[in-house]
Design a protein around this motif. Sequence first.
Motif, PDB file in Angstrom:
ATOM      1  N   ARG A   1       0.856  -1.180   0.000  1.00 58.92           N
ATOM      2  CA  ARG A   1       0.000   0.000   0.000  1.00 58.92           C
ATOM      3  C   ARG A   1       0.891   1.229   0.000  1.00 58.92           C
ATOM      4  O   ARG A   1       2.111   1.135   0.168  1.00 58.92           O
ATOM      5  CB  ARG A   1      -0.961  -0.002   1.184  1.00 58.92           C
ATOM      6  CG  ARG A   1      -0.327   0.106   2.542  1.00 58.92           C
ATOM      7  CD  ARG A   1      -1.404   0.104   3.630  1.00 58.92           C
ATOM      8  NE  ARG A   1      -0.836   0.074   4.938  1.00 58.92           N
ATOM      9  CZ  ARG A   1      -0.487   1.154   5.654  1.00 58.92           C
ATOM     10  NH1 ARG A   1      -0.663   2.358   5.158  1.00 58.92           N
ATOM     11  NH2 ARG A   1       0.030   1.038   6.851  1.00 58.92           N
TER      12      ARG A   1
ATOM     13  N   PRO B   1      -4.037   2.182  -3.458  1.00 59.09           N
ATOM     14  CA  PRO B   1      -4.180   1.488  -2.168  1.00 59.09           C
ATOM     15  C   PRO B   1      -3.455   2.258  -1.070  1.00 59.09           C
ATOM     16  O   PRO B   1      -2.254   2.196  -0.950  1.00 59.09           O
ATOM     17  CB  PRO B   1      -3.528   0.126  -2.429  1.00 59.09           C
ATOM     18  CG  PRO B   1      -2.546   0.378  -3.522  1.00 59.09           C
ATOM     19  CD  PRO B   1      -3.121   1.489  -4.356  1.00 59.09           C
TER      20      PRO B   1
ATOM     21  N   HIS C   1       2.410  -3.743   4.243  1.00 59.34           N
ATOM     22  CA  HIS C   1       1.492  -3.547   5.367  1.00 59.34           C
ATOM     23  C   HIS C   1       1.759  -4.481   6.545  1.00 59.34           C
ATOM     24  O   HIS C   1       1.458  -4.143   7.686  1.00 59.34           O
ATOM     25  CB  HIS C   1       0.058  -3.729   4.872  1.00 59.34           C
ATOM     26  CG  HIS C   1      -0.973  -3.600   5.940  1.00 59.34           C
ATOM     27  ND1 HIS C   1      -1.356  -2.374   6.446  1.00 59.34           N
ATOM     28  CD2 HIS C   1      -1.698  -4.529   6.612  1.00 59.34           C
ATOM     29  CE1 HIS C   1      -2.270  -2.560   7.378  1.00 59.34           C
ATOM     30  NE2 HIS C   1      -2.501  -3.843   7.503  1.00 59.34           N
TER      31      HIS C   1
ATOM     32  N   PHE D   1      -6.744  -2.530   0.396  1.00 58.81           N
ATOM     33  CA  PHE D   1      -6.218  -1.238   0.857  1.00 58.81           C
ATOM     34  C   PHE D   1      -6.816  -0.060   0.089  1.00 58.81           C
ATOM     35  O   PHE D   1      -6.375   1.066   0.236  1.00 58.81           O
ATOM     36  CB  PHE D   1      -4.688  -1.188   0.791  1.00 58.81           C
ATOM     37  CG  PHE D   1      -4.038  -2.316   1.523  1.00 58.81           C
ATOM     38  CD1 PHE D   1      -3.914  -2.288   2.889  1.00 58.81           C
ATOM     39  CD2 PHE D   1      -3.577  -3.435   0.836  1.00 58.81           C
ATOM     40  CE1 PHE D   1      -3.328  -3.335   3.580  1.00 58.81           C
ATOM     41  CE2 PHE D   1      -2.993  -4.491   1.511  1.00 58.81           C
ATOM     42  CZ  PHE D   1      -2.868  -4.448   2.881  1.00 58.81           C
TER      43      PHE D   1
END
Length: 120
Positions: free
Chosen positions: A4, A19, A84, A27
């Motif tokens: 992301r 995202p 992430h 995301f």
Amino acid sequence: MGLRRRIGNGQSTLAFKDPLLPRPPSFLPITRGLHEEMKVSDFFQQPGLWNNELIRQPFLVPDSELILQIPLSPYDHSDSWCWHYTRIGYYSVRSGYNLAISLDRSGTSTSANVLSAWGK
């Protein structure tokens, strides 16, 4: 799956298409609007500060709440990509493996898909 955007100055991230939200697996914002080419920086009051009112206008509540939780830097650095599933945002084989195993356990993925992905 786990990448992301990490927001810096917001100049290279599209607010409705990229995202950027800490909400797996996509995301992406669930909000779709007429302003899909707007950049994240269009929603800053000033560098390092979100414009709360402006964010709440086009975005649905779940998206606006997540956006306002994204920390902003007062420094002018470019947006970047982050992984992430680690605290510091860097991908590691271990974090990818742990994600694959958790997807397998949750039934999101089959063992065959997980193993074939690792074999490529």
